[in-house]
Design a protein around this motif. Structure first.
Motif: not given
Ligand code: ASP
Length: 416
Positions: A262-264, A299-301, A344-346, A373-378, A380-382
């Motif tokens: 969770s980036s938030a 990351g989500t992109a 959320a990305g999914m 995948l969420d762990m990786f993308r989050t 990168v997001n932050i």
């Protein structure tokens, strides 16, 4: 009982293993639990339109606020949009190279059912973005039209100002409610995954899993490439900071992001790290980072690019140039509208798939590994948000007592 209390990641992993085992043992007859998967997909579907509307209105309204911050605002948003567009291209490109979805022998029946929208021509596609009736767009789930409506409301909230305050607060609260519902839906993910994965394994056998490993690999490599190429170089060029210093300073937040997805939720740690370890001024970090947690999701992109390519390959479909461009555009918009909460990305992926007519069922293929995948993308997001704060601080001369940061580094070394 203990299983019920285990965290979501553990539950999902267990569900995944159980699903594979059930699929192998019962073969096609495990189809009987498919309604659980359908229920999960329906839940995802049901939240998309209101979630996109609410988060995008709030996202754009917060971009609107930044006009008062002028130069800093446009630099930040510019950096966010450009890096997100690069991220999606890296994701699509890597998935194209690794081809995780190719070579799977699916029933032709499945492949035949799938029809990709014929492109209607550029002008008609663009015209279609403008809804004739925004409420019809909402009820029919016309994503581009909903986005158009949301962007307009977000801008109007800013321009109208004080009188629009109640509406702003309404969407703020509405977005919070949507986040909460998303959280509840994600609690259901392990059961949903069971219902989605077991029938797939039952029908196609365990060999269908290999492509999923390739998807994880593609997302992980693309994330790494994006961080190394895009963030390192922009940090070096615009702030002169050594990329190693940057990555070292942001590591605690990256670890939190990786484990919470969770980036938030990671925002407080990201702010602390950028201010204390990287020396970004409070003024810049408290503006750039919350905005980033709302609208910047590189990351989500990346994940969505890989997923779209994977799903297209899985169904044996070739994407036209127009469709690829639509994906890039939609993913940038999806990234603005994606909430910084797990999963959320999914959900936004459904929107991207729908925009080019790819089957929503494709989500079922990767839902089982989504949390990984969420762990990786989050992460990168932050890291992307933090890099933006360093870049903007660099060009604005907004590093606070940078020497103090370096001093404290030296002191830390001395202590060691
Ligand atoms: N979990 C991601 C985040 O919080 C969003 C996503 O699901 O892609 O940044």
């Amino acid at each position: 009982m203990r299983l019920l209390r285990a965290n979501l990641l553990t539950q999902i992993l267990i569900a995944f293993v159980i699903a594979i085992t059930l699929g192998i043992i019962f073969g096609e007859s495990i189809e009987i639990i498919a309604p659980l998967g359908d229920l999960f997909l329906r839940l995802i579907n049901f939240i998309i339109a209101p979630l996109v509307l609410a988060t995008l209105v709030i996202g754009v309204a917060s971009i609107g606020d930044i006009r008062s911050l002028g130069r800093v605002g446009s630099k930040t948003v510019g950096f966010y949009l450009i890096t997100t567009a690069i991220a999606i291209i890296i994701g699509l490109g890597l998935a194209f190279l690794i081809s995780p979805g190719e070579g799977l022998s699916l029933d032709t029946a499945v492949t035949e059912e799938v029809e990709v929208n014929e492109s209607e021509g550029v002008i008609q596609t663009l015209l279609n973005i403008v809804p004739e009736n925004p409420f019809t767009a909402l009820t029919q789930g016309e994503m581009l039209q909903i986005i158009f409506f949301a962007i307009f409301i977000g801008l109007a909230i800013t321009v109208v100002g004080k009188k629009a305050d109640p509406v702003h607060r309404f969407f703020d609260g509405f977005a919070e409610i949507m986040f909460w519902i998303t959280g509840v839906i994600m609690r259901f993910a392990p059961i949903g995954i069971l219902g989605l994965v077991a029938p797939i394994i039952g029908e196609y056998g365990a060999s269908v899993l290999l492509p999923l490993l390739k998807v994880i690999l593609a997302v992980a490599i693309a994330c790494l490439l994006h961080a190394i190429i895009v963030y390192s170089s922009s940090i070096k060029v615009f702030s002169g900071m050594n990329p190693f210093t940057f990555f070292k300073g942001i590591t605690p937040a990256a670890v939190v992001a990786f484990s919470t997805a969770s980036s938030a939720g990671t925002l407080p740690v990201t702010m602390k790290n950028t201010q204390e370890n990287l020396g970004v001024s409070n003024k810049i970090s408290s503006f750039v980072l919350p905005l980033g947690a709302t609208i910047n999701m590189d990351g989500t992109a990346i994940y969505q690019g890989v997923a779209v390519m994977f799903i297209a390959q899985f169904y044996g479909l070739e994407l036209s140039l127009m469709q690829i461009l639509t994906v890039v555009l939609m993913t940038v918009l999806a990234s603005i509208g994606t909430a910084g909460v797990p999963g959320a990305g999914m959900i936004m992926l459904a929107m991207v798939l729908a925009s080019i007519g790819l089957p929503l069922e494709g989500i079922a293929l990767i839902a089982g590994i989504d949390r990984i995948l969420d762990m990786f993308r989050t992460t990168v997001n932050i890291v992307g948000d933090a890099s933006a704060s360093v870049v903007v601080a660099g060009t604005e001369g907004e590093f606070k007592e940078r020497s103090a940061v370096i001093d404290s580094e030296n002191e830390a070394k001395r202590k060691i």
